[in-house]
Design an enzyme around this catalytic site. Structure first.
Site, PDB file in Angstrom:
ATOM      1  CE  LYS A  87       4.568  -6.487  -3.984  1.00 46.65           C
ATOM      2  NZ  LYS A  87       3.511  -7.219  -3.289  1.00 46.65           N
TER       3      LYS A  87
HETATM    4  O1  G3P Z   1       1.782  -6.297   0.428  1.00 49.83           O
HETATM    5  C1  G3P Z   1       2.646  -7.041   1.216  1.00 49.83           C
HETATM    6  C2  G3P Z   1       1.854  -7.935   2.078  1.00 49.83           C
HETATM    7  O2  G3P Z   1       1.260  -8.947   1.333  1.00 49.83           O
HETATM    8  C3  G3P Z   1       2.527  -8.506   3.250  1.00 49.83           C
HETATM    9  O3  G3P Z   1       1.549  -8.560   4.206  1.00 49.83           O
HETATM   10  O4  G3P Z   1       0.453  -9.360   6.209  1.00 49.83           O
HETATM   11  O5  G3P Z   1       2.087 -10.831   4.978  1.00 49.83           O
HETATM   12  O6  G3P Z   1       2.888  -8.852   6.253  1.00 49.83           O
HETATM   13  P1  G3P Z   1       1.761  -9.453   5.488  1.00 49.83           P
END
Ligand code: G3P
Length: 219
Positions: A87
């Site tokens: 990633k």
């Molecule tokens: O896959 C990306 C994710 O982990 C981010 O999620 O909820 O931290 O915006 P969030």
């Protein structure tokens, strides 16, 4: 549409995997830190543990932001297990790194994507997956789902093979809309996956079925 779980929590990964619908896992440095996984060896061991639970792609994110650092980290991560996908953030050196990995058969997930322009560059570099962050766009009053729609249209028109992996998914409706608008993959917390099951008519209908059965059996 493939279902990935977005966590580094092994119990939640096992629970989702036991449902029989899990196609992979995504992690990021924040999710690893949340589980208390720190230090090179611990991080490597944790990725291996995830790969042993799930038979599917596991995204492991580089911490470096320079080309050489990303290459060194990415090659080490990719060597851990055949299902590891490296990633990489959508920055200038990240695009260079994705091109490098693509040319060497190492699969990548281009992350922190918030615009169609970024999505085009990532596809040109040959990213395997593209991670547009829906929830974080919604948080700042932009429509995350519109971005999924726009990227899906561009990729279809241009014939790009990069798979759209809807990320930063916060709720079941994000999953439904991602499917509707052409995401190839959705990565989400376990709570959002389980949220898809919820309907009050299912609960009341099942309760009635069981009551009727019990009444009939008691006669
Ligand atoms: O896959 C990306 C994710 O982990 C981010 O999620 O909820 O931290 O915006 P969030």
């Amino acid at each position: 549409m493939k279902f990935f779980i977005d966590t580094a929590n092994l119990d939640q990964i096992r629970e989702a995997n036991d449902l029989g619908i899990l196609d992979g896992v995504t992690t990021n440095p924040s999710l690893m830190a949340k589980e208390g996984i720190v230090g090179h060896d611990a991080v490597m061991q944790h990725y291996k543990a995830i790969c042993e639970i799930v038979d599917g792609d596991v995204s492991a994110e580089v911490i470096s932001t320079d080309f050489e650092g990303m290459i060194a980290e990415g090659e080490q991560l990719a060597a851990l297990h055949e299902n590891i996908v490296v990633k990489v953030p959508i920055i200038k050196d990240g695009i260079k790194a994705i091109s490098y990995f693509t040319n060497r058969g190492i699969r990548t997930n281009c992350t922190l994507v918030f615009s169609a322009g970024q999505a085009i560059l990532a596809a040109k570099a040959g990213a395997t997956y593209l991670s547009p962050f829906i929830g974080r766009l919604d948080d700042i009053n932009f429509d995350g789902m519109e971005l999924i729609k726009q990227i899906a249209e561009i990729y279809a028109v241009q014939g790009y093979e990069t798979q759209i992996l809807a990320a930063s998914v916060r709720n079941p409706l994000h999953i439904v809309k991602s499917a509707q608008f052409g995401a190839d993959v959705v990565t989400c917390p376990l709570s959002a996956i389980l949220g898809l099951l919820k309907h009050p008519l299912t609960d009341s209908g099942l309760a009635t079925f069981l009551e009727d059965h019990a009444k009939a059996a008691a006669k």
